[in-house]
Enzyme design. Structure first.
Site: not given
Length: 297
Positions: A88, A195, A244
């Site tokens: 991440s 996310h 992302q």
């Protein structure tokens, strides 16, 4: 082949970075530069702040990035990554490590990302939950069958997946996952649904910041969370960084692909050893260690 991996949010701890600051002139310069770029003394919070202060997204993300990059910079000549990956937030540290971003540009992007994510969290109450002991497919199916927004967010290692979404939907999914045999389905103390589609408001802001930042071509492949495969061009890296925010972190798949592509040694660079623990559950056949501070710089 030697791969370097960089941790994300959750790796922070009170006192982080103080040992590097005290032992390394290189690190000292980076820490002071970071204070100047951010406009506040993040080092005070890192070195002396409480766990509660460090948990704030606008502090956590830059703090982990600064710690990881400073540690990498102290490794000297032996730091020669042949492939990199970051969990991440850790992707930004990895992009400094493989020459795509400068420290200054990386930190500015991380700060903007953190603030944009914080804003998105405030727009709608949301959360995440850790699910242990179920196959990925079962977790994905239950999420898709649950009313409301809840998705698989972090594929951390086999049997450990994090789900993300609206509070009520996450709670309902946890009940169903427990009934389906999960060893644990535990809501996490996080600020929002990272996310997941609920991070869409942050994407536009981050996309604009990325577009206005210089990205160099990488000097080794980065295995990005979104695609879980080697990425070798600046244009694709930029696109994946934006995606992302709402896409899952495919960490298990990324590590498996790196091993398949020839990685035999993995070094975690950053605070803590979370990724080393995950590595041992993903593939025990490779060597896993943590970066050690070099005293002579």
């Amino acid at each position: 082949m030697h791969a370097y991996i960089f941790p994300g949010q959750g790796a922070q701890f009170s006192g982080m970075g103080l040992d590097i600051y005290e032992k390394s002139n290189i690190a000292q310069e980076l820490f002071e530069q970071a204070n100047s770029i951010l406009g506040f003394s993040i080092t005070d919070i890192m070195f002396e702040g409480t766990a509660e202060q460090l948990k704030e997204t606008k502090v956590t993300q830059p703090a982990i990035f600064i710690h990881s990059v400073a540690l990498a910079k102290t490794l000297g000549d032996k730091f020669k990554p042949q492939m990199v990956a970051g969990h991440s937030l850790g992707e930004f540290s990895a992009l400094v490590a493989n020459g795509v971003l400068s420290f200054e540009d990386g930190l500015k992007l991380v700060s903007k990302r953190a603030l944009a994510m914080q804003k998105a969290c405030e727009l709608q109450p949301s959360t995440m939950a850790a699910v242990l002991g179920l196959e990925d497919q079962i977790v994905e199916n239950i999420c898709s069958e649950t009313n409301g927004i809840v998705v698989a967010a972090n594929y951390n290692c086999p049997g450990q997946l994090v789900i993300s979404g609206e509070i009520e939907a996450v709670n309902l999914a946890c009940e169903s996952l427990t009934a389906a045999g999960a060893r644990r389905a535990l809501v996490l103390p996080v600020g929002g649904a990272f996310h997941s589609p609920l991070m869409e408001p942050a994407q536009e802001e981050l996309a604009s910041a990325i577009e206005n930042t210089t990205f160099n071509e990488p000097n080794c492949p980065i295995y990005q969370n979104v695609v879980a495969s080697a990425v070798n061009t600046a244009s694709e890296i930029k696109k994946n960084l934006v995606s992302q925010l709402t896409a899952p972190v495919r960490w298990t798949q990324s590590i498996q692909q790196m091993v398949k592509d020839g990685a035999t040694e993995f070094t975690e660079v950053g605070p803590g050893n979370v990724l080393q623990g995950l590595m041992r559950k993903i593939d025990r056949s490779v060597t896993t260690n943590g970066a050690k501070l070099e005293d002579n710089n």
